[in-house]
Scaffold this active site. Structure first.
Site, mmCIF file in Angstrom:
data_model
loop_
_atom_site.group_PDB
_atom_site.id
_atom_site.type_symbol
_atom_site.label_atom_id
_atom_site.label_comp_id
_atom_site.label_asym_id
_atom_site.label_seq_id
_atom_site.Cartn_x
_atom_site.Cartn_y
_atom_site.Cartn_z
ATOM 1 N N ASP A 344 -10.262 -8.922 -3.368
ATOM 2 C CA ASP A 344 -11.362 -8.985 -2.418
ATOM 3 C C ASP A 344 -11.641 -7.594 -1.852
ATOM 4 O OD1 ASP A 344 -13.112 -10.584 -0.536
ATOM 5 O OD2 ASP A 344 -11.768 -9.641 0.921
ATOM 6 N N GLU A 381 -13.567 -6.924 -6.796
ATOM 7 C CA GLU A 381 -14.858 -7.104 -6.132
ATOM 8 C C GLU A 381 -15.279 -5.699 -5.715
ATOM 9 O OE1 GLU A 381 -16.833 -9.979 -2.791
ATOM 10 O OE2 GLU A 381 -15.009 -8.910 -2.205
#
Length: 695
Positions: A344, A381
């Site tokens: 993330d 990401e």
């Protein structure tokens, strides 16, 4: 726990609470603490405090004979409470071990969890004297040994992978045939494994499954942190997902997935923690060593650098913090047998000091040279909200990257936005503009049309705007531009023409996904028509909004998705390692890629510049330079037509070959057969032909 407890010096490694057979070694990092106290809890919850007797560098440690797995514990750290200097020590606060392998639950929100006096005139500058232990979970000593038997990772090649992003609770909570719904055991139950293997996915990517916290503002609204992007413990499984409170349940899940040939990937959050900004709680890292674990503002260390939008940023530049992240990753691979990670806000992990993103940042260097982590799948990401945070295509190999340009281009093209055809051509061939450098393969782009963050596929074709009122933020949260289209009616409708148009567009986008070079990712539930009622930010919706409804699936869409996954698996031309650049091949002196007009002539540069261009037709072969290729199929021709119905002249096949019409999203249950010349292409459809000597 009563009586005197003898504690020996123990060892500084490994960090955490380690069961040694006849006792437990405790080791915890704190660079700036002046004293470290271990707190042990007996079955009645009585606390016994013991100073850790040894310090080796910045690691405090001790060994207690006779302790067994199941022992509950925590820490209290003594040192200066001086927020202006970056220090927030407060021994009144029970602290979770950052290396805890299991937690008894979650913090129960109370002002005593704050290190400062809430409501005081000096904000966070005055320490709170109340004991937080009544409101804190306990860390638990674990022996993570597990009988793995003949477990072997599937080791699926990237170019053969189809990723399925799923939420442990959301996928299983409403399934009628699983035991322990909403847990790891439900995820790997026979009904789920049968469903996923039949669908054809090769890897399941779990939304955060490390222990996480529900934010206080959500708790006060009666909501839950559903997605889990507020990590509480980097080694502990989320307690909500444990049916019996045993970490072996996660290991059992992984073993069963492996037995079915499915890899397990974890969505992990190492860029920030759940402790938030200077007004957040003191649960672990902040109380152990705020100035070491977090990046603080250079000119005002009372405040946190916030490149994540979550209040704080983990200080990956600190060697012991980086060590914690690396230890955590290795733990999940070596002890829990997971097959890879999706990071993330990975741009945050790639910053060096106060500078911008750097491919040579310590995190990337550490993970790439690691003999354990270098063998698993790594997905970034590639963005955050910090300076220079958008870094699509900039990550070093072997990282794959979520490709939001793919998502937006595919949605925009099928919505009918002008000027999208050139971008679609790039996305179909692996987004080479972003990824064809540094020896990266064409699989580097993780192609997605939807993900947990945003509309579901059904909602992309059913809503023109977001409907997030249930989140309690007056619909101000979530993306404003979704490249979506309601086809004339916002939300549900009984109009058969609109329903058919929506169904076809869903088929078109799934077909596009499976026809594209790169690594496809499917959002769980998209294949069966799951809707969130137009909510494009369902992070707090732990209810029927997010849970997959198994009682009324779209069977036709499921069958089409299943067929497209199989089509992709059957045809290596759709999942190549090398990029296609219309280069001549040595095997037949033909180019590996052609773009065609409807009249059968090659696309010209000026054709691509036409804003109204609403169809793309590609003919592809195995990429030039592909080694050791046994040519089992010659070519694939695909037309992606967003415009009106038209006649399309196919490239002339050799005398002994045919174009076999294999896919037509306008007629999803028909196979038109072999053709050699011009064919009718319906409006708003994808048609795919395979060149073969067999008609």
């Amino acid at each position: 726990m009563t009586g005197h407890i003898a504690i020996a010096g123990g060892r500084a490694a490994p960090l955490g609470a380690t069961f040694k057979g006849d006792g437990v070694n405790f080791a915890v990092f704190s660079q700036h603490a002046e004293r470290m106290v271990l707190c042990l809890y007996d079955s009645a919850g009585v606390e016994t405090r013991i100073d850790l007797p040894e310090r080796n560098g910045d690691v405090w440690h001790g060994y207690i004979s006779g302790l067994r797995p199941g022992q509950r514990y925590g820490y209290r750290a003594y040192g200066p409470y001086a927020p202006e200097e970056g220090h927030r020590f407060n021994p009144a606060k029970l602290l979770m071990d950052p290396y805890a392998k299991r937690l008894t639950g979650h913090p129960r929100w109370h002002d005593a969890l704050m290190g400062y006096t809430v409501g005081g005139d000096d904000a966070d500058l005055v320490p709170d004297p109340r004991d937080s232990a009544p409101h804190m979970p306990r860390s638990v000593v674990e022996d993570p040994a597990f009988s793995w038997g003949r477990d072997r990772p599937p080791e699926t090649r990237i170019r053969q992978s189809v990723i399925y992003e799923a939420h442990v609770r959301g996928l299983t909570r409403l399934h009628p045939d699983v035991a322990w719904p909403g847990t790891f055991l439900a995820m790997s139950s026979d009904p789920m494994l049968d469903y996923l293997t039949d669908l054809g996915i090769t890897a399941i990517e779990l939304l955060p499954a490390q222990a996480f916290l529900t934010d206080r503002f959500l708790h006060e609204k009666g909501l839950t942190n559903y997605w889990g992007y507020q990590t509480l413990g980097f080694f502990a499984p989320e307690p909500r997902y444990l049916a019996r409170g045993e970490i072996s349940e996660f290991q059992q899940m992984v073993a069963r997935f492996h037995s079915a040939g499915i890899e397990v990937l974890m969505d992990v959050v190492y860029n920030h923690t759940c402790e938030g900004n200077e007004l957040g709680p003191t649960l672990s890292f902040r109380g152990l060593d705020n100035a070491a674990y977090y990046r603080l503002m250079p000119d005002n260390p009372r405040l946190y650098v916030d490149d994540t939008g979550c209040g704080n940023t983990v200080n990956v530049d600190h060697p012991m913090v980086l060590r914690m992240i690396m230890d955590s990753l290795r733990y999940w691979v070596e002890v829990m047998h997971v097959d890879g990670f999706r990071f993330d806000l990975c741009s945050t992990l790639g910053r060096r000091g106060e500078g911008g993103f750097d491919q040579g940042a310590a995190f990337f260097d550490a993970i790439r040279q690691d003999p354990v982590l270098g063998q698993v799948k790594l997905i970034a990401e590639p963005w955050d909200i910090g300076p220079g945070g958008y870094q699509l295509g900039a990550f070093p190999p072997p990282f794959l990257e979520w490709n939001d340009k793919y998502r937006d281009t595919v949605r925009g093209f099928w919505r009918g936005d002008a000027g999208q055809a050139p971008g679609l051509a790039d996305r179909l061939t692996g987004s080479a503009l972003q990824f064809d450098h540094s020896g990266r393969p064409a699989t580097s782009s993780v192609n997605l049309i939807t993900a947990h963050d945003g509309f579901t596929l059904h909602d992309v074709v059913s809503y023109a705007r977001k409907h997030n009122e249930a989140n309690g933020e007056e619909n101000a949260d979530g993306h404003g531009e979704n490249y979506s289209d309601n086809m004339g009616v916002e939300g549900g409708t009984d109009d058969p023409e609109i329903l058919e148009a929506r169904a076809r567009r869903k088929r078109n986008m799934i077909a596009t996904l499976m026809l594209s070079q790169g690594t496809p990712m499917l959002l769980a539930g998209d294949e069966m028509g799951h809707s969130q009622g137009g909510n494009n930010n369902a992070y707090a919706q732990d209810n029927e909004t997010s849970w997959i409804d198994w009682s009324n699936p779209d069977g036709a869409l499921h069958a089409f998705t299943r067929a497209m996954i199989r089509f992709r698996r059957k045809h290596p031309l759709l999942r190549q390692k090398l990029f296609l650049h219309a280069q001549e091949r040595a095997v037949d002196h033909r180019a590996d890629l052609f773009w065609w007009r409807a009249d059968g002539t090659a696309m010209r540069p000026e054709d691509w510049e036409e804003p109204a261009l609403d169809a793309v037709a590609m003919e592809l072969r195995m990429a030039s330079g592909t080694p050791h290729y046994a040519e089992t199929e010659v070519a694939i021709f695909a037309v992606l037509n967003r415009g009106p119905a038209t006649e399309w002249k196919l490239p002339e096949p050799p005398d002994d070959m045919f174009w076999n019409w294999r896919i037509d999203t306008a007629r999803p249950t028909e196979t038109p057969g072999a053709v050699r010349d011009a064919v009718p292409i319906a409006a708003d459809c994808v048609a795919v032909f395979v060149l073969s000597p067999d008609p």
